[in-house]
Structure formats: structure tokens, C-alpha cells
Design an enzyme around this catalytic site. Structure first.
Site, PDB file in Angstrom:
ATOM      1  N   SER A   1      95.002  59.455  32.930  1.00 23.59           N
ATOM      2  CA  SER A   1      95.219  60.498  31.929  1.00 23.59           C
ATOM      3  C   SER A   1      96.268  61.483  32.423  1.00 23.59           C
ATOM      4  CB  SER A   1      93.911  61.238  31.638  1.00 23.59           C
ATOM      5  OG  SER A   1      92.969  60.364  31.083  1.00 23.59           O
TER       6      SER A   1
ATOM      7  N   LYS B   1      87.298  70.880  35.611  1.00 24.44           N
ATOM      8  CA  LYS B   1      88.732  70.857  35.297  1.00 24.44           C
ATOM      9  C   LYS B   1      89.021  71.565  33.966  1.00 24.44           C
ATOM     10  CE  LYS B   1      88.631  66.085  36.500  1.00 24.44           C
ATOM     11  NZ  LYS B   1      88.992  64.739  36.117  1.00 24.44           N
TER      12      LYS B   1
ATOM     13  N   ARG C   1      90.981  51.258  39.784  1.00 30.04           N
ATOM     14  CA  ARG C   1      92.404  50.955  39.630  1.00 30.04           C
ATOM     15  C   ARG C   1      93.007  50.474  40.930  1.00 30.04           C
ATOM     16  NH1 ARG C   1      93.174  56.552  36.637  1.00 30.04           N
ATOM     17  NH2 ARG C   1      91.399  56.861  37.993  1.00 30.04           N
TER      18      ARG C   1
ATOM     19  N   HIS D   1      91.199  53.213  30.015  1.00 31.96           N
ATOM     20  CA  HIS D   1      89.797  53.501  29.689  1.00 31.96           C
ATOM     21  C   HIS D   1      89.267  52.488  28.673  1.00 31.96           C
ATOM     22  CE1 HIS D   1      90.807  57.952  30.640  1.00 31.96           C
ATOM     23  NE2 HIS D   1      89.963  57.555  31.576  1.00 31.96           N
TER      24      HIS D   1
HETATM   25  P1  ADP Z   1      91.075  59.891  35.165  1.00 30.06           P
HETATM   26  O1  ADP Z   1      90.490  59.303  36.413  1.00 30.06           O
HETATM   27  O2  ADP Z   1      92.268  59.141  34.635  1.00 30.06           O
HETATM   28  O3  ADP Z   1      91.244  61.369  35.162  1.00 30.06           O
HETATM   29  P2  ADP Z   1      88.538  59.933  33.872  1.00 30.06           P
HETATM   30  O4  ADP Z   1      87.961  60.995  34.711  1.00 30.06           O
HETATM   31  O5  ADP Z   1      88.386  60.093  32.410  1.00 30.06           O
HETATM   32  O6  ADP Z   1      90.070  59.652  34.022  1.00 30.06           O
HETATM   33  O7  ADP Z   1      88.025  58.533  34.378  1.00 30.06           O
HETATM   34  C1  ADP Z   1      86.840  57.990  33.950  1.00 30.06           C
HETATM   35  C2  ADP Z   1      86.697  56.603  34.479  1.00 30.06           C
HETATM   36  O8  ADP Z   1      87.719  55.761  33.957  1.00 30.06           O
HETATM   37  C3  ADP Z   1      86.792  56.447  35.985  1.00 30.06           C
HETATM   38  O9  ADP Z   1      85.837  55.490  36.371  1.00 30.06           O
HETATM   39  C4  ADP Z   1      88.159  55.903  36.214  1.00 30.06           C
HETATM   40  O10 ADP Z   1      88.215  55.120  37.375  1.00 30.06           O
HETATM   41  C5  ADP Z   1      88.328  55.054  34.982  1.00 30.06           C
HETATM   42  N1  ADP Z   1      89.725  54.843  34.660  1.00 30.06           N
HETATM   43  C6  ADP Z   1      90.634  55.764  34.338  1.00 30.06           C
HETATM   44  N2  ADP Z   1      91.841  55.179  34.093  1.00 30.06           N
HETATM   45  C7  ADP Z   1      91.654  53.855  34.278  1.00 30.06           C
HETATM   46  C8  ADP Z   1      92.499  52.704  34.210  1.00 30.06           C
HETATM   47  N3  ADP Z   1      93.790  52.815  33.935  1.00 30.06           N
HETATM   48  N4  ADP Z   1      91.957  51.506  34.466  1.00 30.06           N
HETATM   49  C9  ADP Z   1      90.657  51.416  34.801  1.00 30.06           C
HETATM   50  N5  ADP Z   1      89.814  52.435  34.889  1.00 30.06           N
HETATM   51  C10 ADP Z   1      90.296  53.641  34.638  1.00 30.06           C
END
Ligand code: ADP
Length: 160
Positions: A130, A43, A92, A19
Site C-alpha cells: 500500500s 498509523k 511477499r 491483498h
Molecule cells: P501493508 O503491509 O502493505 O501495509 P497491510 O497492513 O494492509 O498492508 O497488510 C495486510 C496483510 O497483507 C499482511 O499480511 C501483508 O503481508 C499482506 N500483503 C500486503 N501486500 C501484499 C502483497 N503484495 N502480496 C501478498 N501479501 C500482501
């Protein structure tokens, strides 16, 4: 000239180095970046909203043009209300693509003035989510290097 304002949405449960990589890239591209956490996510999180905000606040503090906020309801409505014209998402892997395409097209249908921009993650974070961090931490594995130090500490406390 108009200020370019971008939203970086997510649940950040908890914020990872993946993130942060996206937030840092966004901060160098736009004048004003707002990391936004939905209040009404379906969630059930490990970290309550307030704690996720504290962690985000800590790790975003070095970026002078990044703020952390919450929103209710539709993300595009929040973008229109706050004058943000861009939604930044991280990509990703191919597996992210289908869902993100669906979201981006739906958001465009709801508000075509708000553009979704995808940034490629750094290769070292491409397997990082996460969920996997929580899973590793739950099973007693090391999450060093995957999340900021402050998050590592909170994860240990939470799962002790
Ligand atoms: P997750 O998808 O890990 O549950 P979030 O809902 O908080 O996390 O994701 C928010 C944004 O962050 C999304 O656009 C997701 O693609 C991006 N994101 C999450 N992890 C990564 C990562 N390792 N690299 C790039 N973007 C990420």
C-alpha cells in the site's frame, strides 16, 4: 462438519491487487473468510476507515464467502469471539518474515487455538505494498494494474 473460518487482517490503506490475491486464495481454502480492519491502528491512514471499508466491500463483493469487518483490541480475541481458527497473512519477501514470525508467535502465545497461515503472494505482486502505491500515486505515476480500478479512481481524487 464445522465451518472453517479465517480472518485476513490488515490496514488496507488502500487495498491492492496483492491483498486481493491473498483474499482470493483464502476464499478458495476456507468456508468463511472475514477481511478485518483494526479500528485502533496507530498509523495515520491516507484513507479514513469508512472509505477503506467501502473499497474493500466493492472488491470483495464477487466472493460470496468473504465479508469485511472491523475489530477493536486484539486480533486473537476477535478470532476467539467469532469462532475463527485461522489468521491468514500474505508473505511477499524475506523482509516480511521477521515481523510476521514475531506476530505469529506472540498471537500463538496469546491464543494457541488460533493458527497463523502464510500464503505466498503471486510473483507479480511480490514488490507491491500500500505504501509504495501511495508513493507512486503521490508523485503522479501510474498505478494501473497495481490496485483495483475503483481504488485507482479514489487515489486520483484523493491526491488531485
Ligand atoms: P501493508 O503491509 O502493505 O501495509 P497491510 O497492513 O494492509 O498492508 O497488510 C495486510 C496483510 O497483507 C499482511 O499480511 C501483508 O503481508 C499482506 N500483503 C500486503 N501486500 C501484499 C502483497 N503484495 N502480496 C501478498 N501479501 C500482501
Amino acid at each position: 462438519m464445522a465451518v472453517s473460518r479465517a480472518l485476513v487482517p490488515g490496514s488496507f490503506d488502500p487495498v491492492t491487487n496483492g491483498h486481493l490475491d491473498i483474499i482470493a486464495r483464502a476464499a478458495s481454502m476456507f468456508d468463511d473468510v472475514r477481511v478485518v480492519v483494526a479500528r485502533n491502528a496507530s498509523k495515520t491512514p491516507l484513507f479514513p476507515l469508512e472509505e477503506r471499508l467501502v473499497m474493500l466491500g466493492e472488491v470483495c463483493a464477487p466472493f460470496k464467502n468473504v465479508a469485511v469487518e472491523t475489530f477493536d483490541g486484539l486480533l486473537v480475541e476477535y478470532a476467539l469471539r467469532t469462532g475463527a481458527t485461522v489468521i491468514v497473512k500474505g508473505l511477499r519477501a524475506v523482509s516480511d518474515f521477521e515481523y510476521e514470525l514475531q506476530m505469529a508467535l506472540m498471537n500463538r502465545r496469546l491464543a494457541d487455538r488460533v493458527e497463523t497461515v502464510f500464503l505466498m503472494t503471486g510473483a507479480e505482486y511480490s514488490y507491491l505494498s500500500s505504501n509504495i502505491v501511495k508513493e507512486i500515486a503521490r508523485l503522479g505515476g501510474a498505478v494501473e494494474g497495481l490496485v483495483p480500478k475503483s481504488v485507482e479512481k479514489r487515489l486520483r481524487e484523493k491526491l488531485a
